[in-house]
Design a protein around this motif. Sequence first.
Motif, short mmCIF file in Angstrom:
data_model
loop_
_atom_site.label_atom_id
_atom_site.label_comp_id
_atom_site.label_asym_id
_atom_site.label_seq_id
_atom_site.Cartn_x
_atom_site.Cartn_y
_atom_site.Cartn_z
N ALA A 174 0.83 -1.21 0.00
CA ALA A 174 0.00 0.00 0.00
C ALA A 174 0.87 1.26 0.00
O ALA A 174 0.54 2.24 -0.67
CB ALA A 174 -0.94 -0.01 1.20
N ARG A 175 1.98 1.24 0.73
CA ARG A 175 2.86 2.42 0.77
C ARG A 175 3.43 2.74 -0.60
O ARG A 175 3.58 3.91 -0.97
CB ARG A 175 4.01 2.17 1.76
N GLN A 176 3.75 1.71 -1.35
CA GLN A 176 4.29 1.93 -2.70
C GLN A 176 3.27 2.66 -3.57
O GLN A 176 3.64 3.54 -4.35
CB GLN A 176 4.66 0.58 -3.32
N ARG A 177 2.02 2.30 -3.43
CA ARG A 177 0.99 2.96 -4.24
C ARG A 177 0.65 4.35 -3.71
O ARG A 177 0.20 5.21 -4.46
CB ARG A 177 -0.26 2.09 -4.31
N ILE A 178 0.86 4.56 -2.40
CA ILE A 178 0.67 5.90 -1.85
C ILE A 178 1.67 6.86 -2.50
O ILE A 178 1.35 8.01 -2.83
CB ILE A 178 0.86 5.90 -0.32
N GLY A 179 2.89 6.38 -2.72
CA GLY A 179 3.90 7.21 -3.39
C GLY A 179 3.48 7.58 -4.80
O GLY A 179 3.66 8.73 -5.24
N ALA A 180 2.91 6.62 -5.52
CA ALA A 180 2.44 6.92 -6.88
C ALA A 180 1.28 7.90 -6.86
O ALA A 180 1.18 8.80 -7.71
CB ALA A 180 2.02 5.62 -7.57
N LEU A 181 0.39 7.76 -5.86
CA LEU A 181 -0.74 8.68 -5.74
C LEU A 181 -0.26 10.09 -5.40
O LEU A 181 -0.83 11.09 -5.89
CB LEU A 181 -1.69 8.17 -4.66
N SER A 182 0.78 10.19 -4.60
CA SER A 182 1.32 11.50 -4.23
C SER A 182 1.89 12.24 -5.43
O SER A 182 1.79 13.47 -5.52
CB SER A 182 2.39 11.33 -3.15
N ARG A 183 2.46 11.50 -6.37
CA ARG A 183 3.08 12.14 -7.53
C ARG A 183 2.08 12.71 -8.51
O ARG A 183 2.43 13.54 -9.35
CB ARG A 183 4.00 11.13 -8.24
N VAL A 184 0.81 12.27 -8.45
CA VAL A 184 -0.20 12.79 -9.38
C VAL A 184 -1.23 13.67 -8.67
O VAL A 184 -2.24 14.04 -9.27
CB VAL A 184 -0.92 11.63 -10.10
N ARG A 185 -0.99 14.01 -7.41
CA ARG A 185 -2.00 14.75 -6.66
C ARG A 185 -2.23 16.16 -7.21
O ARG A 185 -3.32 16.72 -7.04
CB ARG A 185 -1.60 14.84 -5.19
N HIS A 186 -1.22 16.74 -7.87
CA HIS A 186 -1.39 18.09 -8.41
C HIS A 186 -2.22 18.09 -9.69
O HIS A 186 -2.59 19.15 -10.18
CB HIS A 186 -0.01 18.71 -8.69
N LEU A 187 -2.51 16.91 -10.23
CA LEU A 187 -3.30 16.81 -11.46
C LEU A 187 -4.78 16.53 -11.20
O LEU A 187 -5.60 16.71 -12.10
CB LEU A 187 -2.73 15.69 -12.35
N LEU A 188 -5.12 16.09 -9.98
CA LEU A 188 -6.49 15.69 -9.67
C LEU A 188 -6.99 16.42 -8.43
O LEU A 188 -6.19 16.85 -7.58
CB LEU A 188 -6.55 14.17 -9.45
N ASN A 189 -8.30 16.51 -8.32
CA ASN A 189 -8.88 17.08 -7.12
C ASN A 189 -9.03 16.01 -6.04
O ASN A 189 -8.76 14.82 -6.27
CB ASN A 189 -10.24 17.74 -7.42
N SER A 190 -9.46 16.41 -4.85
CA SER A 190 -9.52 15.49 -3.72
C SER A 190 -10.53 14.36 -3.94
O SER A 190 -10.33 13.24 -3.46
CB SER A 190 -9.86 16.25 -2.44
N ILE A 191 -11.60 14.64 -4.68
CA ILE A 191 -12.62 13.60 -4.93
C ILE A 191 -12.04 12.48 -5.78
O ILE A 191 -12.20 11.29 -5.48
CB ILE A 191 -13.86 14.22 -5.60
N ASN A 192 -11.35 12.86 -6.87
CA ASN A 192 -10.74 11.84 -7.72
C ASN A 192 -9.62 11.10 -7.00
O ASN A 192 -9.43 9.89 -7.19
CB ASN A 192 -10.20 12.49 -8.99
N LEU A 193 -8.85 11.82 -6.19
CA LEU A 193 -7.78 11.18 -5.44
C LEU A 193 -8.35 10.17 -4.45
O LEU A 193 -7.79 9.08 -4.26
CB LEU A 193 -6.96 12.23 -4.71
#
Length: 376
Positions: A174-193
């Motif tokens: 899960a931590r590995q995917r949290i890192g991937a999610l963090s790298r795209v957070r500036h492209l999506l809003n909180s609902i999509n995240l």
Amino acid sequence: MKKRLKKLGMKKRALKLFKSYLFQRFLKVVSNGESSSLKQIFASVPQGGKWSSFLFDLDISELGDELSCEVIPFGYADDVALWYEVDFDHCITTAVINQDLQSLYEWGLDNKTTFEPEKMCVMVISQKKKPFDPSGICFNGEELSVHDDTTLVGLKIDKRMRWGPMVEKLATKARQRIGALSRVRHLLNSINLKTMYLMFIRSIMEYNSISWMGAAQSHLNTLDRVQHTAEKICNFTAEPLQARRDAAALAFAFKLLDGKTRGELVHFVPKLIEPLRLCRKRTRQTLEGTQVASKLKSNSLDVYKRSFVCALPKIWSRIPSELIEQGANYGWCKIKTACTNLLLGRTKTDHPKKRKTIEKPEIYSTKLNNELNGNM
């Protein structure tokens, strides 16, 4: 295979169809519009075929016929495990296990099935200070290696059944995917995240949670920290993982009570007791209505006390007696959604898709007056 189909009662056109399916079979691979040459196969069935799962189950249906009565064989797909309850002499136990492994090897020769020795291992599950010594256990003359943990159907089981390695495995993934999610957070809003988190990360941390929910709280806190990190990075709030595990356990209990069980699951069907009032001395809590009988004993291990079997009565006691009565009368799975919403603290507004729109009373009166005026 043909003999087994006949033994099951298959005959005439159906048997002829399967004989044709199993005779003179060829395979080829198609990639980027290009095909490989045909290769004839004389055993096995293609993975993903229409009849492959049925034929595979039929092929291994006689696998355990030659085994001793001391063993409990179980398997899933192409994974097979043998479970022994060791309570007698070391030499006798080793001889019995070796005889069963030799029977499996001979069965494989007769059925054109190959066992991979490198993937075979021995693991002793025990809480004793001096557990059983597995040395001397061999498969086809080759001694098997001894492991401290193993993986079965995605579950990492350690030699003391503490579930710590299993939870850590899920947290690491899960931590590995949290890192991937963090790298795209500036492209999506909180609902999509949040949607991405629920689909690709939380689903990992809830895989087969009923099996390992008895893990120590220190291990479960690791998963909570992963979710807290995701909430902080992506600016959203998710439901507590412990509440979701409780809801999953209760939903599983409802399936067992409705008879949706297979195999060994029949031994886990909750036993219901009918006294009107049950009083707990320690908590001074009064419980009403049908409850689940507790299997907790004074000498039970801590990991067992936290498991599905012992945790279910506490979860069940949080459900109102009115809902329990509806489940007993109309089916337990009928109240699963209501109980899940209760345990997770959801309100009706949390599910806008399930809300029914009702027209206002004055609209009905207007329609009625128009119809009456038209008829007059």
